[in-house]
Scaffold this active site. Sequence first.
Site, mmCIF file in Angstrom:
data_model
loop_
_atom_site.group_PDB
_atom_site.id
_atom_site.type_symbol
_atom_site.label_atom_id
_atom_site.label_comp_id
_atom_site.label_asym_id
_atom_site.label_seq_id
_atom_site.Cartn_x
_atom_site.Cartn_y
_atom_site.Cartn_z
ATOM 1 N N HIS A 305 35.640 30.603 42.101
ATOM 2 C CA HIS A 305 37.019 30.756 42.574
ATOM 3 C C HIS A 305 37.940 30.064 41.581
ATOM 4 O O HIS A 305 37.590 29.033 41.014
ATOM 5 C CB HIS A 305 37.196 30.111 43.960
ATOM 6 C CG HIS A 305 38.425 30.583 44.672
ATOM 7 N ND1 HIS A 305 39.662 30.073 44.414
ATOM 8 C CD2 HIS A 305 38.586 31.555 45.582
ATOM 9 C CE1 HIS A 305 40.551 30.688 45.174
ATOM 10 N NE2 HIS A 305 39.935 31.596 45.884
ATOM 11 N N ASP A 362 34.492 35.891 50.205
ATOM 12 C CA ASP A 362 33.870 37.226 50.175
ATOM 13 C C ASP A 362 32.365 37.186 50.328
ATOM 14 O O ASP A 362 31.744 38.228 50.550
ATOM 15 C CB ASP A 362 34.237 37.914 48.847
ATOM 16 C CG ASP A 362 35.729 38.194 48.789
ATOM 17 O OD1 ASP A 362 36.389 37.745 47.844
ATOM 18 O OD2 ASP A 362 36.241 38.826 49.733
HETATM 19 C C1 SDX Z 1 39.180 36.173 46.116
HETATM 20 O O1 SDX Z 1 42.894 33.591 44.192
HETATM 21 C C2 SDX Z 1 42.515 33.667 45.410
HETATM 22 O O2 SDX Z 1 42.906 32.891 46.241
HETATM 23 C C3 SDX Z 1 41.582 34.806 45.698
HETATM 24 C C4 SDX Z 1 41.024 34.837 47.114
HETATM 25 C C5 SDX Z 1 42.125 35.069 48.137
HETATM 26 O O3 SDX Z 1 41.916 34.701 49.310
HETATM 27 O O4 SDX Z 1 43.123 35.736 47.770
HETATM 28 O O5 SDX Z 1 40.372 33.611 47.415
HETATM 29 C C6 SDX Z 1 40.020 35.971 47.299
HETATM 30 O O6 SDX Z 1 39.540 36.966 45.277
HETATM 31 C C7 SDX Z 1 37.926 35.357 45.943
HETATM 32 C C8 SDX Z 1 37.201 35.656 44.595
HETATM 33 C C9 SDX Z 1 36.393 36.942 44.769
HETATM 34 N N1 SDX Z 1 35.779 37.334 43.449
HETATM 35 C C10 SDX Z 1 34.472 37.185 43.247
HETATM 36 O O7 SDX Z 1 33.688 36.654 44.037
HETATM 37 C C11 SDX Z 1 33.989 37.742 41.903
HETATM 38 C C12 SDX Z 1 32.972 36.773 41.270
HETATM 39 N N2 SDX Z 1 33.717 35.586 40.829
HETATM 40 C C13 SDX Z 1 34.155 35.510 39.468
HETATM 41 O O8 SDX Z 1 34.456 36.737 38.864
HETATM 42 C C14 SDX Z 1 35.144 34.375 39.217
HETATM 43 O O9 SDX Z 1 34.589 33.257 39.760
HETATM 44 C C15 SDX Z 1 36.572 34.500 39.695
HETATM 45 C C16 SDX Z 1 37.200 35.762 39.231
HETATM 46 C C17 SDX Z 1 36.636 34.428 41.193
HETATM 47 C C18 SDX Z 1 37.340 33.308 39.135
HETATM 48 O O10 SDX Z 1 37.408 33.502 37.775
HETATM 49 P P1 SDX Z 1 38.052 32.402 36.792
HETATM 50 O O11 SDX Z 1 38.745 31.316 37.533
HETATM 51 O O12 SDX Z 1 38.844 33.150 35.769
HETATM 52 O O13 SDX Z 1 36.805 31.714 36.176
HETATM 53 P P2 SDX Z 1 36.086 32.187 34.856
HETATM 54 O O14 SDX Z 1 35.848 33.650 34.922
HETATM 55 O O15 SDX Z 1 36.848 31.625 33.692
HETATM 56 O O16 SDX Z 1 34.647 31.468 34.966
HETATM 57 C C19 SDX Z 1 34.470 30.109 34.524
HETATM 58 C C20 SDX Z 1 32.982 30.036 34.168
HETATM 59 C C21 SDX Z 1 32.561 31.107 33.159
HETATM 60 O O17 SDX Z 1 31.429 30.610 32.467
HETATM 61 P P3 SDX Z 1 31.690 29.921 30.985
HETATM 62 O O18 SDX Z 1 32.424 30.947 30.149
HETATM 63 O O19 SDX Z 1 32.480 28.650 31.241
HETATM 64 O O20 SDX Z 1 30.271 29.632 30.469
HETATM 65 O O21 SDX Z 1 32.193 30.283 35.350
HETATM 66 C C22 SDX Z 1 31.431 31.456 35.151
HETATM 67 C C23 SDX Z 1 32.067 32.223 34.022
HETATM 68 O O22 SDX Z 1 31.108 33.052 33.372
HETATM 69 N N3 SDX Z 1 31.473 32.206 36.418
HETATM 70 C C24 SDX Z 1 30.447 32.844 36.961
HETATM 71 C C25 SDX Z 1 30.936 33.370 38.176
HETATM 72 N N4 SDX Z 1 32.227 33.049 38.319
HETATM 73 C C26 SDX Z 1 32.566 32.347 37.212
HETATM 74 N N5 SDX Z 1 29.175 33.022 36.556
HETATM 75 C C27 SDX Z 1 28.370 33.741 37.382
HETATM 76 N N6 SDX Z 1 28.756 34.280 38.566
HETATM 77 C C28 SDX Z 1 30.031 34.119 38.981
HETATM 78 N N7 SDX Z 1 30.422 34.648 40.124
#
Ligand code: SDX
Length: 428
Positions: A305, A362
């Site tokens: 998140h 989710d």
């Molecule tokens: C919602 O904003 C809100 O409030 C949203 C929400 C709401 O109520 O409106 O809470 C609802 O959208 C919840 C999120 C739902 N999405 C997912 O579950 C999709 C999976 N999650 C990821 O795609 C990600 O965690 C996000 C999109 C939710 C957040 O992305 P960020 O903040 O841009 O983080 P990032 O992509 O920069 O990740 C940081 C690190 C990375 O690794 P490094 O490059 O540092 O090595 O964490 C890793 C990412 O690869 N990472 C994950 C991961 N999420 C982040 N690795 C594996 N699985 C994951 N799910």
Amino acid sequence: MNAELSYNNKKTELKVLEGSNGETAIDITKLRNETGLITYDPGYQNTGSCQSAITFIDGEKGILRYRGIPVEKLAEKSTFIEVSYLLIYGKLPNREERAQYSQQLSINALLHEDMLHYLENIPPTAHPMTLLSNMVNSLSVYYPGFYVENYDNATFHLMAARLISKIRTMAAFCYKKSIGEPFVYAREDLLYVQNFLNMMFSSPVKSYELDPDIIRTLEVLLILHADHEQNCSTSTVRLVGSSKVNLYSSICAGICALWGPLHGGANQKVIEMLESIQKSSLSPKDCIERAKSKDNPFRLMGFGHRVYRNYDPRAKILKAYCTKLFKKMKTNDPLLEIAMQLEELALSDDYFIERKLYPNVDFYSGILYRTIGIPTNMFTVMFAMGRMPGWIAHWREMHDSLPFKIGRPRQIYTGSPLSEYVPIEKRT
Ligand code: SDX
């Protein structure tokens, strides 16, 4: 309190704003005029777009409050309609206000009959989120007369009631369309959630038994999705609304943003991920390794998140509801078992611990929707139904804020320097 920026042999004082719960921000509204600098922050990870009194999140502590009230308390004691009123009008309704609000939602539950012709001519395979965004935007066709210049309280109340009440009917009609069953209309004697379930699952040949535990579970699902400060879709509603376009079109933009798999579309992706694990020979451990690998596009959907660097409080509540509902319905969904194994493995894995990746709203919501009988492609529609009051509340707060500014971020240009126009005969 001020911050000092030292740049190009010049010191510039910048005001530091402090929120009511102690968060601080550098006010850069004069930065470019005073220093020639702009800020650069892809994804706005460190950028506040507004000041808001609607929702407070403390990502480090896993805190979520609507108008100061902890979401855990609202999930335990309130209803979605009360929470909608709280978010939009800033206070819990008294008995009279609640009765009036409920009445306004009841009389606005129908869709304009001409709108149904649109639904009738759409392929049954259309994704419900496409139908929903189209129908919400077309409200300004069937209910004209509201544009921001006419922005007065009575008009706003009617718009808000129409959106909150009709999105429920739109969702149910999208579902009926997809299964080829006749539309079931809202009933005056049923409350919000009961009406939705009846419109979804009853038909001319079979009545639907309203189970109090299923009603309460859906009520809590909607409450927990009702707002989440400046998330992608809410920021979209604000940005689009800042051009002074009408409320319906602003909300339509928010629905489109919510559909993305990184945002509200994740609940559908979580179930698809769990189902593919169930069907494959992959173990949860294999999936965790894949999610960690940079060479593999697989991500653990429902994990991570932008703001929560701790357990999403909504996920915690929904996980408990999974256990409670399964016990009551004496069902056992193998996907819940897989989800819990994934969670246990991830929460003890350094990759997830270092990056502070926890289950988000989710991760468990899809399992509950599925248990209630809602099909996977309707999960994000359910998210939109829950988030509707939050979107409306932010749209109104923005229009009431002064100075009212159209949203227009800047950029750092990285393209070609000044170039000549080359006539076609001289091009390579
Ligand atoms: C919602 O904003 C809100 O409030 C949203 C929400 C709401 O109520 O409106 O809470 C609802 O959208 C919840 C999120 C739902 N999405 C997912 O579950 C999709 C999976 N999650 C990821 O795609 C990600 O965690 C996000 C999109 C939710 C957040 O992305 P960020 O903040 O841009 O983080 P990032 O992509 O920069 O990740 C940081 C690190 C990375 O690794 P490094 O490059 O540092 O090595 O964490 C890793 C990412 O690869 N990472 C994950 C991961 N999420 C982040 N690795 C594996 N699985 C994951 N799910």
